[in-house]
Design a protein around this motif. Structure first.
Motif, PDB file in Angstrom:
ATOM      1  N   GLY A  12       5.778  13.090   7.781  1.00 51.60           N
ATOM      2  CA  GLY A  12       4.872  13.537   8.828  1.00 51.60           C
ATOM      3  C   GLY A  12       4.184  12.361   9.518  1.00 51.60           C
ATOM      4  O   GLY A  12       4.019  11.285   8.940  1.00 51.60           O
ATOM      5  N   ILE A  13       3.755  12.578  10.776  1.00 42.59           N
ATOM      6  CA  ILE A  13       3.075  11.534  11.556  1.00 42.59           C
ATOM      7  C   ILE A  13       1.813  12.132  12.146  1.00 42.59           C
ATOM      8  O   ILE A  13       1.857  13.175  12.824  1.00 42.59           O
ATOM      9  N   ALA A  14       0.677  11.450  11.913  1.00 43.77           N
ATOM     10  CA  ALA A  14      -0.621  11.912  12.417  1.00 43.77           C
ATOM     11  C   ALA A  14      -1.164  10.919  13.431  1.00 43.77           C
ATOM     12  O   ALA A  14      -1.001   9.706  13.271  1.00 43.77           O
ATOM     13  N   GLY A  68      10.150   8.356  -5.905  1.00 42.63           N
ATOM     14  CA  GLY A  68      10.559   9.743  -6.109  1.00 42.63           C
ATOM     15  C   GLY A  68       9.677  10.744  -5.398  1.00 42.63           C
ATOM     16  O   GLY A  68       9.784  11.952  -5.649  1.00 42.63           O
ATOM     17  N   LEU A  69       8.813  10.309  -4.484  1.00 45.56           N
ATOM     18  CA  LEU A  69       7.937  11.229  -3.752  1.00 45.56           C
ATOM     19  C   LEU A  69       8.737  11.941  -2.662  1.00 45.56           C
ATOM     20  O   LEU A  69       9.411  11.292  -1.870  1.00 45.56           O
ATOM     21  N   PRO A  70       8.656  13.285  -2.581  1.00 48.09           N
ATOM     22  CA  PRO A  70       9.342  14.001  -1.500  1.00 48.09           C
ATOM     23  C   PRO A  70       8.808  13.564  -0.138  1.00 48.09           C
ATOM     24  O   PRO A  70       7.599  13.346   0.024  1.00 48.09           O
ATOM     25  N   ALA A  71       9.700  13.437   0.837  1.00 47.18           N
ATOM     26  CA  ALA A  71       9.316  12.898   2.146  1.00 47.18           C
ATOM     27  C   ALA A  71       8.250  13.756   2.830  1.00 47.18           C
ATOM     28  O   ALA A  71       7.365  13.226   3.510  1.00 47.18           O
ATOM     29  N   HIS A  72       8.291  15.101   2.646  1.00 45.13           N
ATOM     30  CA  HIS A  72       7.347  15.964   3.352  1.00 45.13           C
ATOM     31  C   HIS A  72       5.911  15.794   2.845  1.00 45.13           C
ATOM     32  O   HIS A  72       4.966  16.248   3.497  1.00 45.13           O
ATOM     33  N   ARG A  73       5.744  15.128   1.687  1.00 38.06           N
ATOM     34  CA  ARG A  73       4.384  14.920   1.165  1.00 38.06           C
ATOM     35  C   ARG A  73       3.766  13.620   1.675  1.00 38.06           C
ATOM     36  O   ARG A  73       2.605  13.345   1.373  1.00 38.06           O
ATOM     37  N   PRO A 124       2.186  19.299  -6.441  1.00 36.75           N
ATOM     38  CA  PRO A 124       3.162  19.265  -5.339  1.00 36.75           C
ATOM     39  C   PRO A 124       2.585  19.631  -3.981  1.00 36.75           C
ATOM     40  O   PRO A 124       3.181  19.288  -2.957  1.00 36.75           O
ATOM     41  N   SER A 125       1.438  20.298  -3.954  1.00 37.33           N
ATOM     42  CA  SER A 125       0.886  20.711  -2.662  1.00 37.33           C
ATOM     43  C   SER A 125       0.071  19.611  -1.988  1.00 37.33           C
ATOM     44  O   SER A 125      -0.310  19.745  -0.826  1.00 37.33           O
ATOM     45  N   TYR A 126      -0.213  18.534  -2.685  1.00 33.92           N
ATOM     46  CA  TYR A 126      -1.054  17.468  -2.137  1.00 33.92           C
ATOM     47  C   TYR A 126      -0.196  16.468  -1.344  1.00 33.92           C
ATOM     48  O   TYR A 126       0.810  15.955  -1.840  1.00 33.92           O
ATOM     49  N   ARG A 127      -0.663  16.181  -0.131  1.00 32.42           N
ATOM     50  CA  ARG A 127      -0.024  15.140   0.672  1.00 32.42           C
ATOM     51  C   ARG A 127      -0.785  13.819   0.498  1.00 32.42           C
ATOM     52  O   ARG A 127      -1.941  13.795   0.081  1.00 32.42           O
ATOM     53  N   VAL A 143       0.837  -1.207   0.000  1.00 27.71           N
ATOM     54  CA  VAL A 143       0.000   0.000   0.000  1.00 27.71           C
ATOM     55  C   VAL A 143       0.866   1.249   0.000  1.00 27.71           C
ATOM     56  O   VAL A 143       0.584   2.213  -0.725  1.00 27.71           O
ATOM     57  N   LEU A 144       1.927   1.224   0.800  1.00 25.07           N
ATOM     58  CA  LEU A 144       2.806   2.393   0.889  1.00 25.07           C
ATOM     59  C   LEU A 144       3.443   2.703  -0.469  1.00 25.07           C
ATOM     60  O   LEU A 144       3.454   3.862  -0.913  1.00 25.07           O
ATOM     61  N   ARG A 145       3.948   1.694  -1.147  1.00 27.89           N
ATOM     62  CA  ARG A 145       4.568   1.923  -2.460  1.00 27.89           C
ATOM     63  C   ARG A 145       3.549   2.407  -3.488  1.00 27.89           C
ATOM     64  O   ARG A 145       3.823   3.323  -4.267  1.00 27.89           O
ATOM     65  N   ARG A 146       2.371   1.783  -3.490  1.00 27.40           N
ATOM     66  CA  ARG A 146       1.347   2.174  -4.456  1.00 27.40           C
ATOM     67  C   ARG A 146       0.895   3.616  -4.211  1.00 27.40           C
ATOM     68  O   ARG A 146       0.751   4.406  -5.159  1.00 27.40           O
ATOM     69  N   ALA A 147       0.652   3.960  -2.947  1.00 30.65           N
ATOM     70  CA  ALA A 147       0.182   5.309  -2.628  1.00 30.65           C
ATOM     71  C   ALA A 147       1.241   6.354  -2.971  1.00 30.65           C
ATOM     72  O   ALA A 147       0.929   7.424  -3.531  1.00 30.65           O
ATOM     73  N   CYS A 148       2.499   6.082  -2.658  1.00 33.82           N
ATOM     74  CA  CYS A 148       3.569   7.035  -2.977  1.00 33.82           C
ATOM     75  C   CYS A 148       3.735   7.180  -4.486  1.00 33.82           C
ATOM     76  O   CYS A 148       3.967   8.292  -4.995  1.00 33.82           O
ATOM     77  N   ARG A 149       3.619   6.078  -5.207  1.00 32.92           N
ATOM     78  CA  ARG A 149       3.754   6.135  -6.660  1.00 32.92           C
ATOM     79  C   ARG A 149       2.652   6.979  -7.280  1.00 32.92           C
ATOM     80  O   ARG A 149       2.885   7.813  -8.166  1.00 32.92           O
TER      81      ARG A 149
END
Length: 677
Positions: free
Chosen positions: A574-576, A539-544, A509-512, A496-502
């Motif tokens: 980020g951590i929620a 290639g997703l920036p970590a802050h997103r 760029p403003s969407y997390r 899920v993590l790889r698919r969502a980041c991809r």
């Protein structure tokens, strides 16, 4: 033949003849036993056995020959040439060694054993007639060639047959003693037929009287020396047999017992279970199979390390083994899974056995500087009511144990049909989920998250969806729990993590992108590495990227959770805190952990318009967030009234059906464009 027997009876000292035959029998038995040991040996080990056999065999044959000569009563004075006598011994040993080496050569089938045996007979003949050359007689010696040839031919046939038998792959005791009899017959036949061939015409009329006792003493000395040589070979054989027996017993123990705990392993457990079934059928008694799975072993292993985990297993295994009574059996099947067997007459006896084990497992144990309790889930199945076949019985005990673990019970669960059906359904679901994960048959839907003040999209939450080929859509609350119970959650979470980041890498760029992390994933020390790999790969920036954790996941091991979270934060992710208000809602959690966002649980949002208490709680959480400088996102917004109240109270972000339903990626782009407009 009668001539040979007459020679033995009339021309020999019968006592020394018996002594010679005794040496021959013992020497032949030891020789063939040593040679037999080399059948399954290879290389230098085989040569070593052949050498020992040659020394015992050559020495035994030479001693038989020498005692037999001393038993002979010639009509003339005799003496011995010491050089030729010693040379005959050398011929016997060297010839036997060459013959045994030839017999053990590979690739000739039965040819080489027969040739080697024949050569051994020829060597013994050479030893015999060389020894006769050392026999100095004061008289004229005549030889009858026919008897000489018969003696040589007879011993070659007998030794060829004897050694041919010994080198057979499968040889019972009857075959072995047949080979011994053939070798004894050949050696005895060689000597006494050879002595029959001898004719002495004395030059003196009388035999000196003092030579008879001297010959007897010499014969006894030779026999004792020969027996010492033979005994040395026999001792080597016995020592090797004892070592081999000890090694085999040790190997059998290692093959049937667990090396870590010393308990019987799965193979030994299955063997004992078959014996119990046989005894139960004969005696018409019942027996119980008890499945045991430690509840907190993984926590110990992951927290304190594998060495401490191994020590915990040794402690619980030793304690359980010490509490066993007569007839009870316990084995380690693998990992932290154990199983017991209890012959019994009633269900209560089985329950008492299981309770005794549970009591042992509930006792605290000292692991380093910490004192911990491991606990266990225990399932019991009774024969024959819970399964007539062993596979069915063991599987049903496992199902009962699985049910106890699923229900989070540190207790004992007996198998019944209802439990079996429920557990089998969950197992089938786990198997189907494993297949879906392997074949990429899962899907990720995305639910929008918006700013309540401006209505702009701030990001999306990734929500896993699974449609079973036969059962249709499976609720996440159901299959996520199945994944956690069956060790699939780590692979599922990584997917899920790889698919969502991809997918998020293709958004503005403003969407997390927010991805949920389960309690099991949070306990995995490899989670930061998994997150980092997903970011690098896509290639997703970590802050997103934002990971959502529940407070329930955090309180299982606060120290470990904090360590993992800090590693993730160091990546820039980020951590929620998800579902705030539905779990412990501890203020200490907010103080201890570095959260970037708090997600207000939907239960408070639902009643915000009618319930004053819900509204007051929401207002308090929002004030807490502002004082800690942590943004608040409200979940479950479904009405305009809820949205308006939250906006009025100063809530930062919102998520719910009013703002947008979860949608696949293909429908997401159009929705994003319409929302932006």
């Amino acid at each position: 033949m009668m001539t040979v027997l007459g020679c033995v009876y009339n021309d020999h000292n019968l006592f020394m003849v018996v002594l010679a035959v005794l040496v021959c029998v013992l020497g032949s038995a030891v020789t063939l036993r040593l040679l037999r040991r080399g059948v399954r040996a290879t290389g230098m080990q085989r040569f070593g056995w052949q050498f020992l056999a040659a020394v015992a065999g050559g020495g035994g044959v030479w001693a038989t020959h020498f005692v037999g000569i001393l038993a002979y009563r010639p009509s003339a004075p005799v003496s011995f040439d010491p050089v030729m006598t010693a040379f005959s011994l050398l011929i016997a040993i060297a010839g036997a060694l060459a013959a045994f080496f030839l017999s053990g050569m590979r690739g000739g089938g039965r040819l080489f054993p027969a040739l080697g045996g024949a050569f051994a007979g020829l060597s013994f003949s050479a030893m015999h007639y060389t020894g006769m050359m050392a026999y100095r007689v004061v008289g004229i010696v005549e030889w009858r060639v026919g008897y000489v040839a018969a003696s040589v031919l007879f011993v070659m046939l007998c030794t060829a047959a004897a050694i041919g038998l010994v080198w057979r792959r499968h040889l019972g005791m009857r075959g072995f003693w047949t080979a011994v009899a053939l070798l004894v017959a050949g050696i005895a036949g060689l000597h006494f037929t050879g002595m029959t061939a001898l004719r002495i015409v004395p030059l003196l009329q009388e035999m000196p009287e003092h030579e008879v006792p001297a010959f007897l003493a010499l014969a006894m000395t030779v026999a004792v020396v020969a027996l010492i040589i033979i005994g040395t070979g026999l001792t080597s054989y016995l020592i090797d047999s004892n070592v081999r027996t000890g090694s085999q017993q040790q190997l059998r123990h290692l093959a049937s017992h667990d090396t870590l705990t010393g308990l019987p392993n799965r193979a030994h457990f299955n063997e004992h279970l078959r014996d119990c079934l046989h005894d139960a059928r004969q005696s018409q008694r019942q027996f119980a199979v008890v499945g045991i799975d430690l509840n907190r072993f993984k926590e110990i292993n992951d927290t304190l390390g594998h060495a401490t985990g191994d020590e915990a297993l040794r402690i619980v295994a030793r304690r359980m083994a010490q509490c066993l009574e007569d007839g009870e059996f316990l084995g380690r099947l693998g990992g932290d899974e154990f199983s017991g067997i209890k012959p019994c007459r009633t269900r209560d006896e089985a329950l008492a056995f299981a309770e005794r084990l549970a009591g042992v497992l509930a006792r605290p144990m000292r692991l380093g500087t910490m004192e911990m309790t491991v606990g266990a889930s225990i399932g019991v199945a009774m024969w024959p009511e819970d399964g007539r076949s062993l596979d069915e019985l063991v599987n049903n005990a496992d199902i009962a144990m699985y049910h106890a673990k699923h229900a989070s019970l540190d207790t004992i669960c007996f198998y019944d049909a209802g439990i079996g059906a429920a557990v089998r359904k969950r197992r089938q679901l786990a198997d189907a989920l494993r297949v879906a994960l392997e074949h990429d048959e899962l899907a990720v839907h995305y639910q929008v998250q918006k700013s309540l003040a401006t209505g702009e999209i701030s990001g999306y939450e990734a929500l896993l969806r699974w449609t079973h080929p036969q059962l249709g859509p499976i609720p996440p609350v159901e299959f996520i729990q199945v994944a956690e119970e069956n060790g699939l959650i780590a692979a599922l979470g990584a997917w899920v993590l790889r698919r969502a980041c991809r997918d998020a890498a293709t958004w503005p760029p403003s969407y997390r992108i927010a991805v949920n992390v389960s309690a099991v994933q949070l306990m995995d020390v490899n989670l930061p590495q998994v997150v980092h790999s997903a970011l690098v790969e896509t290639g997703l920036p970590a802050h997103r990227l934002e990971l959502e954790l529940t407070e329930t996941a955090l309180v299982k091991d606060k120290g470990r959770s904090l360590h993992v979270m800090r590693q993730i934060k160091a990546l820039g992710v980020g951590i929620a805190l998800d579902d705030f208000g539905s779990g412990y809602s501890s203020l200490d959690t907010l103080r201890s952990f570095p959260f970037d966002k708090i997600k207000l649980d939907r239960t408070f949002v639902e009643g915000i318009g009618q319930d004053r208490q819900s509204k007051a709680i929401v207002r308090a959480v929002l004030a807490l967030g502002k004082s800690l400088d942590i943004p608040i996102l409200a979940e479950g917004i479904e009405t305009d009234q809820q949205r308006a109240i939250l906006q009025e109270e100063g809530c930062d972000e919102g998520q719910g059906f009013l703002l947008g339903r979860p949608s696949p990626l293909t429908a997401l782009d159009g929705k994003a464009r319409s929302d932006a407009a």
